[in-house]
Design an enzyme around this catalytic site. Structure first.
Site, PDB file in Angstrom:
ATOM      1  CD  GLU A  17      -2.926   0.921   2.330  1.00  0.00           C
ATOM      2  OE1 GLU A  17      -3.702  -0.047   2.119  1.00  0.00           O
ATOM      3  OE2 GLU A  17      -3.003   1.662   3.312  1.00  0.00           O
ATOM      4  CE1 TYR A  49     -10.533   9.885  -3.706  1.00  0.00           C
ATOM      5  CE2 TYR A  49     -11.581  10.415  -1.622  1.00  0.00           C
ATOM      6  CZ  TYR A  49     -11.466  10.599  -2.988  1.00  0.00           C
ATOM      7  OH  TYR A  49     -12.285  11.500  -3.625  1.00  0.00           O
ATOM      8  N   GLY A 108     -14.786   6.147   5.200  1.00  0.00           N
ATOM      9  CA  GLY A 108     -13.890   7.217   5.656  1.00  0.00           C
ATOM     10  C   GLY A 108     -14.200   7.524   7.110  1.00  0.00           C
ATOM     11  CE  LYS A 163     -17.867  -2.914   5.151  1.00  0.00           C
ATOM     12  NZ  LYS A 163     -16.776  -2.000   5.557  1.00  0.00           N
ATOM     13  CD  GLN A 174      -7.818  -0.904  11.568  1.00  0.00           C
ATOM     14  OE1 GLN A 174      -7.226  -0.403  10.613  1.00  0.00           O
ATOM     15  NE2 GLN A 174      -8.562  -0.228  12.388  1.00  0.00           N
ATOM     16  CD  GLN A 210       5.315   2.741  12.099  1.00  0.00           C
ATOM     17  OE1 GLN A 210       6.498   2.439  12.165  1.00  0.00           O
ATOM     18  NE2 GLN A 210       4.474   2.101  11.311  1.00  0.00           N
TER      19      GLN A 210
HETATM   20  P1  FAD Z   1     -18.489   1.188   7.204  1.00  0.00           P
HETATM   21  O1  FAD Z   1     -18.398  -0.174   6.660  1.00  0.00           O
HETATM   22  O2  FAD Z   1     -19.537   2.095   6.673  1.00  0.00           O
HETATM   23  O3  FAD Z   1     -18.633   1.049   8.798  1.00  0.00           O
HETATM   24  C1  FAD Z   1     -18.473   2.170   9.658  1.00  0.00           C
HETATM   25  C2  FAD Z   1     -19.161   1.903  10.980  1.00  0.00           C
HETATM   26  O4  FAD Z   1     -20.580   1.926  10.796  1.00  0.00           O
HETATM   27  C3  FAD Z   1     -18.846   0.526  11.586  1.00  0.00           C
HETATM   28  O5  FAD Z   1     -18.810   0.676  12.976  1.00  0.00           O
HETATM   29  C4  FAD Z   1     -20.037  -0.334  11.154  1.00  0.00           C
HETATM   30  O6  FAD Z   1     -20.263  -1.400  12.048  1.00  0.00           O
HETATM   31  C5  FAD Z   1     -21.169   0.692  11.192  1.00  0.00           C
HETATM   32  N1  FAD Z   1     -22.256   0.445  10.233  1.00  0.00           N
HETATM   33  C6  FAD Z   1     -22.141   0.049   8.944  1.00  0.00           C
HETATM   34  N2  FAD Z   1     -23.371  -0.028   8.375  1.00  0.00           N
HETATM   35  C7  FAD Z   1     -24.274   0.331   9.320  1.00  0.00           C
HETATM   36  C8  FAD Z   1     -25.685   0.458   9.343  1.00  0.00           C
HETATM   37  N3  FAD Z   1     -26.435   0.169   8.279  1.00  0.00           N
HETATM   38  N4  FAD Z   1     -26.287   0.844  10.512  1.00  0.00           N
HETATM   39  C9  FAD Z   1     -25.544   1.135  11.613  1.00  0.00           C
HETATM   40  N5  FAD Z   1     -24.196   1.035  11.643  1.00  0.00           N
HETATM   41  C10 FAD Z   1     -23.567   0.645  10.514  1.00  0.00           C
HETATM   42  N6  FAD Z   1      -9.711   5.819   5.413  1.00  0.00           N
HETATM   43  C11 FAD Z   1      -9.458   6.822   4.529  1.00  0.00           C
HETATM   44  O7  FAD Z   1      -9.830   7.976   4.774  1.00  0.00           O
HETATM   45  N7  FAD Z   1      -8.809   6.588   3.335  1.00  0.00           N
HETATM   46  C12 FAD Z   1      -8.397   5.346   2.988  1.00  0.00           C
HETATM   47  O8  FAD Z   1      -7.816   5.158   1.910  1.00  0.00           O
HETATM   48  C13 FAD Z   1      -8.639   4.253   3.910  1.00  0.00           C
HETATM   49  N8  FAD Z   1      -8.247   2.983   3.612  1.00  0.00           N
HETATM   50  C14 FAD Z   1      -8.544   1.950   4.481  1.00  0.00           C
HETATM   51  C15 FAD Z   1      -8.186   0.628   4.136  1.00  0.00           C
HETATM   52  C16 FAD Z   1      -8.456  -0.424   5.012  1.00  0.00           C
HETATM   53  C17 FAD Z   1      -8.084  -1.841   4.598  1.00  0.00           C
HETATM   54  C18 FAD Z   1      -9.096  -0.170   6.250  1.00  0.00           C
HETATM   55  C19 FAD Z   1      -9.375  -1.301   7.202  1.00  0.00           C
HETATM   56  C20 FAD Z   1      -9.470   1.129   6.598  1.00  0.00           C
HETATM   57  C21 FAD Z   1      -9.212   2.202   5.714  1.00  0.00           C
HETATM   58  N9  FAD Z   1      -9.575   3.521   6.033  1.00  0.00           N
HETATM   59  C22 FAD Z   1      -9.323   4.550   5.131  1.00  0.00           C
HETATM   60  C23 FAD Z   1     -10.243   3.822   7.307  1.00  0.00           C
HETATM   61  C24 FAD Z   1     -11.774   3.761   7.200  1.00  0.00           C
HETATM   62  O9  FAD Z   1     -12.238   4.799   6.343  1.00  0.00           O
HETATM   63  C25 FAD Z   1     -12.342   3.939   8.617  1.00  0.00           C
HETATM   64  O10 FAD Z   1     -12.019   2.832   9.410  1.00  0.00           O
HETATM   65  C26 FAD Z   1     -13.815   4.298   8.722  1.00  0.00           C
HETATM   66  O11 FAD Z   1     -14.069   4.720  10.051  1.00  0.00           O
HETATM   67  C27 FAD Z   1     -14.779   3.146   8.423  1.00  0.00           C
HETATM   68  O12 FAD Z   1     -14.823   2.876   7.090  1.00  0.00           O
HETATM   69  P2  FAD Z   1     -15.653   1.575   6.538  1.00  0.00           P
HETATM   70  O13 FAD Z   1     -15.614   1.657   5.068  1.00  0.00           O
HETATM   71  O14 FAD Z   1     -15.194   0.364   7.207  1.00  0.00           O
HETATM   72  O15 FAD Z   1     -17.125   1.984   7.084  1.00  0.00           O
END
Ligand code: FAD
Length: 289
Positions: A17, A49, A108, A163, A174, A210
């Protein structure tokens, strides 16, 4: 090439990455690091991103260059919670134009001031839209220790299922430092009918600084064996780096030995770290057939 097809080959894969610069003046140095990592010919590379979307053009550009110049499939991250629908679709068009076939669809983080756009609340909504916008291979994030905002792991896994049902082809974890946490998680998600490939996200910790950030951000569990390394070598940067790379490499060997084929290294724009890990695994995650 689509990442789902690479994963379907059923062999161990290694990906790295990189993250784009926040400002134009850093572009050249980030590009240099990204190209040096691409020259190692990993199975694919991901480009993160900036959640606010302000640096989105760098993500698209770096992902396109990695693919065009080095023939390494690229995975462009895309976040939605701080973006309008218009902005998201603009980025999707740019990705299409550049021939980038793989997107890691994310919500995000919620910014500290709590200000978000209204178009998206969760990554599952973004996945739905990407699915309709074109022939992309879509990945999503997952959290073996539970997402920080989730009430409990069971709820979090149910949302992960949403998802997957929305159309994601694979999930990337993570970071974690105890493989047993992943093995337990795999059992739990498979039990809930989540059958897509899970790519293990591994962070080589090369600086003691870190560690604080990692724990503060995500509450990640640190095993005693890991803490001992930081205690003993934290003040000696060269030794810490060597030990951190060795720890990550050992973690990967154990994962592959236990049947986890997808390995993604959070290489943090460090070509030397990526190179050492790749070299140490040359017979374990060997050349493509
Ligand atoms: P979601 O899947 O939407 O989940 C977020 C929260 O909402 C979780 O607690 C979930 O349980 C809850 N939730 C989901 N759906 C519902 C629903 N229908 N009702 C109620 N609760 C719900 N961040 C960046 O800014 N840029 C990046 O490039 C980036 N890359 C990443 C790559 C990886 C592999 C990982 C693990 C994380 C990355 N992140 C990045 C961080 C990520 O954006 C954050 O962890 C963010 O807080 C959650 O994103 P998600 O897509 O998992 O969210």
């Amino acid at each position: 090439m689509k990442i789902r097809d690479i994963l379907a080959e059923g062999r161990p894969t290694l990906s790295f990455e990189v993250f784009p610069p926040k400002t134009q003046d850093k572009y050249e140095s980030v590009e240099k690091a990204a190209f040096a990592i691409a020259a190692l010919k990993p199975d694919f590379m991901s480009v993160t991103y900036g959640a606010g979307g302000g640096t989105s053009q760098y993500t698209v550009q770096i992902a396109a260059d990695i693919k065009e110049r080095y023939g390494v499939p690229s995975l462009a991250h895309l976040t939605c919670v701080s973006s309008t629908r218009e902005k998201v679709h603009q980025v999707l068009e740019e990705l299409k134009e550049k021939g980038i076939e793989n997107i890691l669809a994310l919500r995000g983080d919620i910014p500290a001031d709590g200000k978000v756009e209204k178009d998206y609340q969760y990554a599952s909504q973004l996945i739905n839209e990407i699915k309709q916008a074109g022939d992309f291979c879509i990945g999503a994030a997952c959290y073996p220790e539970g997402h920080v905002e989730s009430v409990n792991k069971t709820e979090d896994i149910l949302h992960l299922k949403e998802k997957v049902d929305a159309g994601c082809d694979f999930v990337t974890t993570q970071m974690f430092f105890d493989n047993n946490i992943l093995y337990n998680y795999l059992y739990r998600i498979r039990e809930k009918g989540i059958t897509v490939p899970v790519i293990a996200g591994i962070m080589p910790v090369t600086h003691a600084s870190q560690v604080k950030r990692i724990c503060g951000m995500s509450g990640t569990y640190l095993p005693a064996r890991f803490k001992a390394i930081v205690d003993r070598f934290g003040d000696n940067p060269a030794a810490m780096k060597q030990a951190g790379i060795a720890y990550a490499t050992e973690q990967i060997i154990d994962l592959v030995a236990n049947g986890v084929n997808g390995i993604h290294v959070y290489s943090m724009n460090k070509p030397d770290v990526a190179a050492k890990i790749k070299e140490s695994l040359s017979e374990i995650i060997g050349p493509k057939a």
